[in-house]
Design an enzyme around this catalytic site. Sequence first.
Site, PDB file in Angstrom:
ATOM      1  N   ILE A 529       0.783  -1.255  -0.058  1.00  7.50           N
ATOM      2  CA  ILE A 529      -0.066  -0.003  -0.054  1.00  7.50           C
ATOM      3  C   ILE A 529       0.860   1.264   0.020  1.00  7.50           C
ATOM      4  O   ILE A 529       0.148   2.254   0.063  1.00  7.50           O
ATOM      5  CB  ILE A 529      -1.071   0.132   1.113  1.00  7.50           C
ATOM      6  CG1 ILE A 529      -0.063  -0.037   2.447  1.00  7.50           C
ATOM      7  CG2 ILE A 529      -1.884  -1.023   1.070  1.00  7.50           C
ATOM      8  CD1 ILE A 529      -1.058  -0.104   3.667  1.00  7.50           C
ATOM      9  N   GLY A 530       2.031   1.157  -0.063  1.00  9.00           N
ATOM     10  CA  GLY A 530       3.017   2.443  -0.153  1.00  9.00           C
ATOM     11  C   GLY A 530       4.445   1.828  -0.470  1.00  9.00           C
ATOM     12  O   GLY A 530       4.919   0.605  -0.197  1.00  9.00           O
ATOM     13  N   VAL A 531       5.040   2.585  -1.038  1.00  6.41           N
ATOM     14  CA  VAL A 531       6.526   2.232  -1.867  1.00  6.41           C
ATOM     15  C   VAL A 531       7.447   3.685  -1.435  1.00  6.41           C
ATOM     16  O   VAL A 531       6.648   4.926  -1.346  1.00  6.41           O
ATOM     17  CB  VAL A 531       6.467   1.867  -3.061  1.00  6.41           C
ATOM     18  CG1 VAL A 531       5.757   0.596  -3.165  1.00  6.41           C
ATOM     19  CG2 VAL A 531       6.083   3.028  -4.057  1.00  6.41           C
ATOM     20  N   GLY A 532       8.667   3.626  -1.370  1.00  3.02           N
ATOM     21  CA  GLY A 532       9.573   4.450  -1.150  1.00  3.02           C
ATOM     22  C   GLY A 532      10.940   3.940  -1.120  1.00  3.02           C
ATOM     23  O   GLY A 532      11.292   3.025  -1.330  1.00  3.02           O
ATOM     24  N   GLY A 533      12.000   4.744  -0.871  1.00  2.00           N
ATOM     25  CA  GLY A 533      13.270   4.636  -0.986  1.00  2.00           C
ATOM     26  C   GLY A 533      13.773   3.669   0.101  1.00  2.00           C
ATOM     27  O   GLY A 533      14.738   2.686  -0.146  1.00  2.00           O
ATOM     28  N   GLY A 535      11.896   0.807   1.148  1.00  2.00           N
ATOM     29  CA  GLY A 535      11.330  -0.348   0.796  1.00  2.00           C
ATOM     30  C   GLY A 535       9.797  -0.278   0.487  1.00  2.00           C
ATOM     31  O   GLY A 535       9.173   0.697   0.002  1.00  2.00           O
ATOM     32  N   ASN A 536       9.030  -1.023   1.135  1.00  3.63           N
ATOM     33  CA  ASN A 536       7.514  -1.205   0.767  1.00  3.63           C
ATOM     34  C   ASN A 536       6.779  -1.084   2.076  1.00  3.63           C
ATOM     35  O   ASN A 536       7.281  -1.643   3.293  1.00  3.63           O
ATOM     36  CB  ASN A 536       7.213  -2.329   0.116  1.00  3.63           C
ATOM     37  CG  ASN A 536       7.826  -2.581  -1.150  1.00  3.63           C
ATOM     38  OD1 ASN A 536       7.984  -1.419  -1.794  1.00  3.63           O
ATOM     39  ND2 ASN A 536       8.005  -3.659  -1.567  1.00  3.63           N
ATOM     40  N   VAL A 537       5.575  -0.596   2.183  1.00  2.00           N
ATOM     41  CA  VAL A 537       4.474  -0.699   3.238  1.00  2.00           C
ATOM     42  C   VAL A 537       3.581  -1.728   2.605  1.00  2.00           C
ATOM     43  O   VAL A 537       2.940  -1.525   1.492  1.00  2.00           O
ATOM     44  CB  VAL A 537       3.988   0.576   3.372  1.00  2.00           C
ATOM     45  CG1 VAL A 537       2.967   0.780   4.633  1.00  2.00           C
ATOM     46  CG2 VAL A 537       5.154   1.683   4.060  1.00  2.00           C
ATOM     47  N   ASP A 647       7.329  17.760   5.343  1.00  2.00           N
ATOM     48  CA  ASP A 647       6.808  17.136   4.278  1.00  2.00           C
ATOM     49  C   ASP A 647       5.300  17.114   4.412  1.00  2.00           C
ATOM     50  O   ASP A 647       4.432  16.037   4.273  1.00  2.00           O
ATOM     51  CB  ASP A 647       7.392  15.853   3.885  1.00  2.00           C
ATOM     52  CG  ASP A 647       7.142  15.167   2.679  1.00  2.00           C
ATOM     53  OD1 ASP A 647       6.753  15.924   1.669  1.00  2.00           O
ATOM     54  OD2 ASP A 647       7.188  13.950   2.224  1.00  2.00           O
TER      55      ASP A 647
END
Length: 868
Positions: A529-533, A535-537, A647
């Site tokens: 349900i989420g991605v970023g530098g 890793g993943n959520v 942010d």
Amino acid sequence: MKTKHKLTPLPFTPTPTPTHIMGILLICFIFSITNSFVIAQDDAVPAKSFPVFTPEDNFLIDCGATSSVTLPGNKAFQPDQNTAKYLSYTGKDIQACASDKVNVPSTLYVNAKIFTTEAIYTFHASTSGLHWIRLHFFPFKYEEYDLKTAKFSVKTDSLVLVRDFQIGKDEAIVKEFVVNVTSERFAIKFEPAQGSVAFVNAIEFVTVPAKMLDYSVPVLFPVSQRFDLSKTNFQTMYRLNVGGPALDSTNDTLGRNWMSDNQFRNNATGAEVSTQASAINYLKSSGGSPLIAPPTVYSSAVKMADSETTIANFNISWSMDIDTVYPHLIRLHFCDIISKALNELYFNVYINDKMAISGLDLSSLTNHLSTAFYKDFVVDSSMVSNPLVVRVSPVNDVQGFRNAILNGLEVFRMNNSVGSLDGEYGVDGQKQSGPSKTVAYVGFAMMFGAFVGLGAMAVKWQKRPQDWQKRNSFSSWLLPVHAGDSTFMSSSSRSKSQFFSSKNMGLGQYFSFAELSDATRNWEPSEIIGVGGFGNVYYGELDDGTKVAVKRGNPQSEQGINEFQTEIQMLSKLRHRHLVSLIGYCDESAEMILVYEFMQNGPLRDHLYGKNMPPLSWKQRLDICIGAARGLHYLHTGASTGIIHRDVKTTNILLDENFVAKMADFGLSKDGPTTEQTHVSTAVKGSFGYLDPEYFRKQQLTDKSDVYSFGVVLLEALCARPAINPSLPREQVNLAEWAMQWKRKGLLDKIIDPTLVGHIDPESMKKFAEATEKCLAEYGVDRPTMGDVLWNLEYALQMQEASLQGKTEDIDNKAIVAPIPPPTVAHANVSNDNKHISSPQQHTNPTEVQPIDDKSGTFAQFEPINGR
């Protein structure tokens, strides 16, 4: 929460027509059906809806009596002579009767059985599990025996109930125990001390309802883990009806006695309140029932004497003497009988000045007023001082409704490692050596955790980027920069959740990697349900049904390590109703995993544009903006130096199932400047469209940078469009610049969300627009504080609500109040590669996801939690 219905009066007609009669009947029918539906949804029902508990084992013995006696509450005690088959005794049979019956507190204490040698009562239990043992004593003088000086012990086959017991004064005493019965035959032994006698006036051996106790209970401190109570026995030390009178067994269907809390309470700061017991409800779905505590307990409470106080440490406290040799089970009872609406009461609970419950929000737990709720803790008393002190105190949020309550309090002593509730020797004469069972377990766990933690950190160290050691002499994602008073954390050999950090770390519950793998369906990609530098959520569901967001870091990513470290630093010292909460963590091997509360309705942005969700009403948008502003205001003012989020955007404002807004994603956050500084010099990070232009030019970060970003959020809420939209004409790409041009022309109302047209009070709109314009001032010194912004938003809400007064419910429903969006499948946020992952609405598989383009042009974005 029950819906409030206003029925418009029908015009007066001397002779009702059939049409009028049918209309009235139809309205009544709809009203009845609606209320029935709401009650079913809430699952909150009154005490009378529960059947009366009938125990399978119910042995009530009037010892020494020759005839039965029935006490109020229809408790029929059988005479001792009729229960001779249960008694094994070879000494002199002494059935004593008080000569002075006038001063005997109850007919139950007129008679007694006196033993000169060991006597054993044996009961044949029809069911295993927990049973009450209640021993009644009243030391009247009988011939040559002065029972006040009698000294004796009472034991079972495996448990010491009382040792060398002596009353010493003219009063009736009831010793209540909860014992774990594992065999059909259960014996209670009375052993006189040398040269003395034993006696008892009455005995109760009664089945305890199965739902009375959860066998897995959190340990409060020194570590927060689950404690298995399945083999534990208890003695009732205190059972307090807080804010109400003493209650005898006739007020409790289970025959319990409740003391008044007056003698234990700090009366200087508390005020007693009460309501009708018939108004109290219980939540069936969560196991609530009058068996936990009767409605007469929940109908009274103690609240703050002055809820308007500004003293941060203002609280109510209760002090009780305990024996610090034993662990204790503490049960706290709560019921909001003081609020006029949901979401007004929000407070902390402390046990011996340690945080037990942070930000207790009964509204979110029960979704109803006057609804019973309780919480259990195991406290290793050897780790705290005597007396035991329980405190409730408002959350330090001056914008909130400052109050705190407690309705009931129970304290139970737990047996020690040799099976004794009284003394250091067990029934076999074995002496307890060293600390109690809980302390020994905890001590071993902490030592073991420290060693494993060192090993785990050594593994992670080797896997970091090559230049990490040059820039960080000694650090780890588990050891934040400010962790000077923390302990090492790691996994242990136990499979259930454990926690080895200090109270200052605040990381909460420990999860094994296997637990989180199961919760996320073995890290199923469709659960992302989420991605970023970092890793993943993942969306996850724990064994107990709790829904969580699981952030799994990538140890190979330097950005991920930095963001994890920042997230831990921030969340370990933050706790607020409008900040997303950290539930726990996992650090097995090279894994870096954090577990957060799951936000049912996802990010604010999804409810404003791009997802075809039902539009939010103006009042809902104001409520959400006010909640987010409260969270930011707490960040800026709640810590010693303040915290700058860095942010702020609509994807980082998440909504729970009740649409309460919470700030999320602290991966870019920074400590604010000290008193000697005016700003923090740092590289520019954030999201395009929200960046403070002064911060962008000078690389000087202040809390006013968050204020600017929040101004953009306010415009998004008003106009329902992205902060940056490259597909629009050039002059419209940047929302802040474009909207402020219309504001200066006095035409901001021309570009608002079309669904709001005609539904916003002009004065509310004007105040909102003024607050937004001030937030977007070019220079930080000209911008308001978040406290000022909050005040203006609350004022705008008051004007909007005032404009609705006097209007009929018809106009309310059709023109003003937009439908409340149903619980939705969450949407993930943006990642560094500008992809947006979302789960479609109303999908047969709620975990299916599909990527869509994101036009916001953001960078360095990162969402720890998203609704689902």
